[in-house]
Write a protein that holds these residues in place. Structure first.
Motif, short mmCIF file in Angstrom:
data_model
loop_
_atom_site.label_atom_id
_atom_site.label_comp_id
_atom_site.label_asym_id
_atom_site.label_seq_id
_atom_site.Cartn_x
_atom_site.Cartn_y
_atom_site.Cartn_z
N GLY A 11 0.76 -1.20 0.09
CA GLY A 11 -0.11 -0.05 -0.20
C GLY A 11 0.79 1.33 -0.05
N ASP A 12 2.01 1.43 0.59
CA ASP A 12 2.90 2.43 0.68
C ASP A 12 3.60 2.68 -0.64
OD1 ASP A 12 2.07 2.92 3.27
OD2 ASP A 12 3.79 1.99 4.36
N THR A 13 3.91 1.73 -1.19
CA THR A 13 4.64 1.84 -2.71
C THR A 13 3.59 1.92 -3.83
OG1 THR A 13 4.58 -0.68 -2.91
CG2 THR A 13 6.44 0.45 -1.60
N HIS A 14 2.30 1.64 -3.58
CA HIS A 14 1.51 1.85 -4.64
C HIS A 14 0.26 2.97 -4.41
CE1 HIS A 14 3.34 -2.02 -5.54
NE2 HIS A 14 3.30 -1.92 -6.73
N HIS A 15 0.73 4.09 -4.40
CA HIS A 15 -0.33 4.82 -4.05
C HIS A 15 -0.24 6.24 -4.89
CE1 HIS A 15 -2.92 6.25 -0.52
NE2 HIS A 15 -2.56 7.46 -1.13
N PRO A 16 -1.22 6.35 -5.68
CA PRO A 16 -1.11 7.41 -6.61
C PRO A 16 -1.74 8.75 -5.75
CG PRO A 16 -2.33 5.73 -7.58
CD PRO A 16 -2.09 5.23 -6.24
N MET A 17 -1.22 9.94 -6.29
CA MET A 17 -1.72 11.12 -5.61
C MET A 17 -3.05 11.33 -5.54
SD MET A 17 0.28 13.57 -3.99
CE MET A 17 1.72 13.64 -4.84
N VAL A 18 -3.58 10.91 -6.67
CA VAL A 18 -5.11 11.23 -6.71
C VAL A 18 -6.22 10.59 -5.58
CG1 VAL A 18 -5.88 9.41 -8.39
CG2 VAL A 18 -7.16 11.58 -8.20
N PHE A 127 -8.77 2.16 1.66
CA PHE A 127 -7.74 2.90 2.45
C PHE A 127 -7.35 2.13 3.54
CE2 PHE A 127 -9.84 6.68 0.18
CZ PHE A 127 -8.92 7.00 -0.37
N THR A 128 -8.18 1.04 4.03
CA THR A 128 -7.47 0.21 5.25
C THR A 128 -6.48 -0.48 4.46
OG1 THR A 128 -9.74 -0.09 5.76
CG2 THR A 128 -8.25 -1.73 6.73
N VAL A 129 -6.53 -0.94 3.31
CA VAL A 129 -5.32 -1.73 2.64
C VAL A 129 -4.21 -0.80 2.21
CG1 VAL A 129 -4.53 -3.14 0.76
CG2 VAL A 129 -6.89 -3.49 1.93
N ILE A 130 -4.52 0.42 1.51
CA ILE A 130 -3.44 1.17 1.03
C ILE A 130 -2.87 2.27 1.93
CG2 ILE A 130 -3.98 0.83 -1.50
CD1 ILE A 130 -5.07 3.62 -1.51
N GLY A 131 -3.43 2.72 2.89
CA GLY A 131 -3.08 3.64 3.99
C GLY A 131 -3.25 4.80 3.51
N SER A 132 -2.44 5.97 4.18
CA SER A 132 -2.83 7.20 4.27
C SER A 132 -2.04 7.97 3.01
CB SER A 132 -2.35 7.82 5.39
OG SER A 132 -0.84 7.58 5.44
N GLY A 133 -0.96 7.49 2.45
CA GLY A 133 -0.45 8.07 1.38
C GLY A 133 0.57 9.33 1.49
#
Length: 147
Positions: A11-18, A127-133
């Motif tokens: 999740g931390d490495t695959h997080h687009p800004m949008v 967002f539970t999976v990918i986190g805050s970004g």
């Protein structure tokens, strides 16, 4: 490395800004929903009472009402700011699942009240999976972390 750490790293490495903009909008939506329930808590109480099959004591019912209000207010702020995002999403998921079932989504073909709940549920799981970004308080504070 266990499964939770693998999911967190992915999740931390695959997080687009949008997705950060969507996360902030979701947090604001949940916070506004909390304010709406706070403004009219009797509506929320009546809605829960109408759906219950068994009798719920008044004290337990009011505890549930104030839990929903508190979770939406605090969870919405945490999600919008991007701090403790996964925790805030996990707290919100049971409430939003209940909201999906309370809107009688499965009994009516076109129900406009169900779509915001379903959308919020899908976004909370994401967002539970990918986190805050990258646009989050967590990322900002990690730059100032003292070793």
């Amino acid at each position: 490395m266990n499964v939770v750490h693998k999911i967190e790293n992915w999740g931390d490495t695959h997080h687009p800004m949008v997705l950060d903009i969507i996360r902030i909008a979701l947090g604001i939506f949940l916070m506004l929903k909390g304010f709406a329930f706070l403004d009219n808590s009797t509506y929320l109480k009546d809605m829960i009472e109408d759906q219950s099959v068994v009798y719920i004591p008044t004290a337990l019912l009011m505890t549930a009402v104030y839990y929903v209000i508190f979770a939406h207010l605090v969870g919405g702020v945490l999600i919008a700011m991007g701090t403790l995002t996964r925790f805030a999403c996990i707290i919100q998921i049971p409430i939003v699942i209940a909201a999906v079932f309370m809107t009688d989504f499965f009994t009516s073909a076109i129900n406009t009240m169900a779509w915001p709940s379903i959308t919020a549920l899908i976004l909370l799981v994401i967002f539970t999976v990918i986190g805050s970004g990258p646009l989050s308080l967590d990322r900002y504070l990690s730059k100032w972390e003292v070793v």
